[in-house]
Design an enzyme around this catalytic site. Structure first.
Site, PDB file in Angstrom:
ATOM      1  N   ASP A   1      15.655  72.282  56.677  1.00  0.00           N
ATOM      2  CA  ASP A   1      15.836  73.464  57.521  1.00  0.00           C
ATOM      3  C   ASP A   1      15.279  74.691  56.775  1.00  0.00           C
ATOM      4  OD1 ASP A   1      16.458  75.138  59.588  1.00  0.00           O
ATOM      5  OD2 ASP A   1      18.556  74.554  59.741  1.00  0.00           O
TER       6      ASP A   1
HETATM    7  C1  BGC Z   1      17.712  76.726  62.223  1.00  0.00           C
HETATM    8  C2  BGC Z   1      16.952  75.539  62.779  1.00  0.00           C
HETATM    9  C3  BGC Z   1      15.603  75.986  63.279  1.00  0.00           C
HETATM   10  C4  BGC Z   1      14.857  76.679  62.157  1.00  0.00           C
HETATM   11  C5  BGC Z   1      13.463  77.134  62.524  1.00  0.00           C
HETATM   12  C6  BGC Z   1      16.889  77.529  61.247  1.00  0.00           C
HETATM   13  O1  BGC Z   1      17.520  78.714  60.920  1.00  0.00           O
HETATM   14  O2  BGC Z   1      18.894  76.263  61.602  1.00  0.00           O
HETATM   15  O3  BGC Z   1      17.700  74.927  63.791  1.00  0.00           O
HETATM   16  O4  BGC Z   1      14.886  74.889  63.773  1.00  0.00           O
HETATM   17  O5  BGC Z   1      15.604  77.813  61.750  1.00  0.00           O
HETATM   18  O6  BGC Z   1      13.464  78.224  63.364  1.00  0.00           O
END
Ligand code: BGC
Length: 689
Positions: free
Chosen positions: A298
């Site tokens: 993530d």
């Molecule tokens: C979130 C993810 C997301 C990623 C990209 C993160 O902060 O937890 O779910 O896909 O950002 O935007």
């Protein structure tokens, strides 16, 4: 104490242990060896390898603001220079074919090894056509609906130059304080599995190489929904039993449906950050489940190992994350800055890097990108396959099926369209809060407000008063609302959370409606007019006073671009509601985490017995106001006798249950037939339902 000695031990033993880890990993399921990919790997420098393991924000195609924490924005020229140098293998959250083709052209014509870029994005509940939030869609109890909306999202997103979505979120959410409840299928494991698989099938379609196939990413692996106190990013203390019974199964269902990537979670699990956990990202994922794709960390999760207190510095963090099995680093840039140095210093075997690269290239190949690097970058499709009328029709159908009728005293609903309706509340004529969280690519001007929906449906006697802002009072708002209510036959009160009150980093201590809106509801209810309450939210709510006791109460979550039309369909009875709650509405916020399928205790409250010294709070029953699965409609159904195909359910077998269901009312309707079972005596106690 443990932490202060741990890292040092890890550092010194690591070079010795890694080949061992790696050999065990190889013995597990892995991507098949492909001569073309092997030849490429043999020619790559460690910088180029780290580049394939790096995804950066797509500044070239202009990433929408406010999605992620502010991070140093890169110059476009810098980003393109990295593409040219093979220092980045994937870009995310940009869209658009023309610039997408240009970036891809640079990768395959101007970079040394001509490896195509992979374009990812958060396509969570629709692309230009915005569907209900995933939690709302789960209320349809119809996985096939989620498959269909995911399919359309895939058609539109791939038409706009995106190959890969960071969805579905399959985290089970048993604590409604957690803001990300909105993104998943709710509190139930079985429903969660069905929706996880359906969404993967919808995004990816039948053939990953097809122009309109969107690679899916079940996330966040794992147990992100179990954060302590429902506070986002918080630590997770959890048993193996609960991990394996509750939090793992939707992931397993998503992989069984063909998902080829996964996203590692931010949280730790029993002291080990998920994005640094070899046990989770390698032993469970690949060893136990035979997962053959790649894991993307993530957003900056690798870097965050430092703040977790699990890595000493960036180099340590990159090494731990990669060795754990997090193949791709999102946005921190750590892999590109650290991995080549680690390999050169002998602190990371090249084989570990190679294995991660192999997985990423395998997935790129599975998408057909090597043969057809311009797949999903077709200007014709971009012009002709986005925001089609058929997509809007589906958005309306999905929105309608997501609505849950919680209460309908004296059959106040459906309303007569000739009645004089006072539409009151901050969400009655509001366009900004229709889509819900995680809408990156929808266009506001295409959305239908409730007011517009009622007008479209032929309501002519309509007065509209805002009454209140979402979280603050509006001067004179209550007075105007009360006056409008008094003049009308019926009041429709549209209120609830704003779309930015749920989603990432939007955890709440209280899951009630903000006080100014509650005050508005009380004042309007005091007029004595028949009252319909429409609740927008990204989670279950604890309803109080007039909101709990209104004649009719409807949970409508965030319904997307066709919200107004769909709500009008339900309010005026053109369609009967058929949604069921995917999350339980408790009596009180303080009951969280509350979920219907909890275990019993030695002192449960049993009807007819004393409630003293029993499992409950002083202020509320140990139950929900509206439990998981609850939902009313405008007609009635009777259930005939239930018959079983066999007298008992074998432990490893199946059993068929049948009953005849009859619509005995005067209207068409859909019934969601639900069956719950309980294993009453077991060596590990089982849920009450
Ligand atoms: C979130 C993810 C997301 C990623 C990209 C993160 O902060 O937890 O779910 O896909 O950002 O935007």
């Amino acid at each position: 104490m443990f932490r202060s000695t741990g890292p040092r031990l890890t550092v010194s033993l690591f070079p010795l242990l890694l080949p061992l880890f790696f050999m065990t990993a190889l013995a597990r399921a892995e991507v098949p060896l492909d001569p073309h990919i092997e030849a490429l790997i043999s020619r790559m420098t460690s910088e180029e390898k780290a580049g394939q393991l790096t995804i950066l924000q797509d500044e070239f195609r202009n990433t929408p603001p406010g999605v992620n924490p502010e991070f140093k924005r890169r110059q476009i020229s810098e980003l393109l220079a990295d593409v040219r140098a093979g220092k980045v293998g994937a870009l995310f959250n940009g869209q658009g074919v023309t610039l997408g083709r240009e970036a891809q052209r640079i990768a395959i014509e101007e970079s040394r090894l001509k490896i195509p870029l992979l374009f990812g994005a958060d396509v969570i509940h629709g692309f230009r056509t915005v569907f209900p939030i995933p939690l709302a869609e789960a209320a349809s109890f119809e996985p096939e609906l989620a498959r269909r909306t995911a399919r359309v999202a895939a058609i539109e997103a791939t038409a706009a130059g995106i190959h890969w979505t960071f969805a579905p979120m399959v985290d089970i959410a048993r604590d409604q304080r957690w803001g990300r409840v909105a993104e998943g299928a709710g509190e139930d494991v079985y429903l969660g599995k069905l929706f996880a698989a359906a969404r993967v099938r919808g995004f990816q379609g039948d053939d990953l190489r097809a122009e309109d196939s969107l690679l899916a990413t079940p996330k966040h692996f794992a147990a992100y929904g179990a954060v302590t106190g429902g506070m986002d990013y918080n630590t997770v203390e959890i048993s193996q039993q609960t991990l394996r019974e509750v939090h793992f199964p939707p992931f397993q269902a998503a992989f069984a449906a063909g998902a080829l990537t996964a996203m590692s979670a931010f949280n730790d699990i029993n002291g080990v950050p998920a994005s640094g956990s070899y046990w989770l990202q390698t032993q469970v994922l690949r060893g136990e489940w035979n997962f053959r794709g790649f894991v993307v960390g993530d957003y900056t999760a690798d870097l965050e190992l430092i703040r977790h207190g699990y890595a000493a510095n960036g180099s340590d963090a990159a090494r731990i994350a990669l060795a754990a099995g997090v193949d791709m680093s999102m946005h921190s840039g750590l892999y590109i800055s650290e991995l080549p140095k680690l390999v050169a210093a002998g602190e990371l075997p090249m084989a570990v890097l190679d294995q991660a690269v192999r997985r990423v290239l395998y997935v790129k190949k599975a998408l057909g990108l090597f043969e057809n690097p311009y797949r999903s970058l077709d200007a014709n499709r971009e012009a002709n396959q986005i925001g089609l009328p058929a997509h809007r029709d589906l958005a309306r159908e999905a929105a309608r099926k997501s609505v849950v009728l919680l209460r309908n005293e004296r059959n106040l609903l459906p309303l007569d369209k000739a009645a004089h309706i006072a539409l009151i509340g901050p969400l009655g004529d509001d366009r900004k809060n229709l889509f819900g969280p995680w809408t990156l690519f929808g266009l506001d001007e295409n959305s239908v407000t409730l007011k517009q929906g009622l007008i479209n449906a032929g309501v002519t006697r309509l007065s509209v008063e805002q009454g209140s802002e979402i979280e603050t009072a509006l001067e004179g708002g209550i007075e105007a609302a009360v006056a409008a209510a008094k003049n009308a036959d019926v009041v429709v009160l549209a209120l609830g959370e704003g779309e930015r009150m749920s989603g990432e980093a939007q955890s709440r201590t209280s899951i009630e409606i903000p006080a100014p809106q509650q005050a508005l509801a009380e004042a309007v209810a005091a007029t004595g007019k028949p009252l319909v309450v429409l609740l927008s939210s990204g989670r279950a709510l604890a309803l109080k006073g007039a909101l709990r006791d209104a004649d009719a109460v409807v949970a409508n979550w965030f319904l997307g671009g066709e919200a107004g039309n769909a709500l009008a369909d339900i309010l005026l009875g053109t369609h009967s509601p058929s949604g069921r709650l995917p999350v339980s509405f408790p009596f009180e916020s303080g009951q969280q985490p509350y979920f219907y399928n909890h275990r019993s205790t030695g002192r449960p409250v049993v009807p007819g017995e004393t409630t003293e010294f029993k499992t409950q709070y002083r202020e509320a029953r140990n139950a929900a106001l509206y439990s998981f699965g609850h939902g009313l409609t405008y007609t009635t159904f009777t259930y005939g006798e239930v018959t079983l195909s066999a007298p008992s359910l074998p432990w490893d077998g199946g059993l068929q249950v049948s009953a005849r269901i009859t619509n005995t009312g005067a209207r068409d309707g859909e019934e969601v037939v639900q069956l719950y079972i309980r294993d009453r005596v077991a060596s590990i106690t089982r849920p009450v339902r």
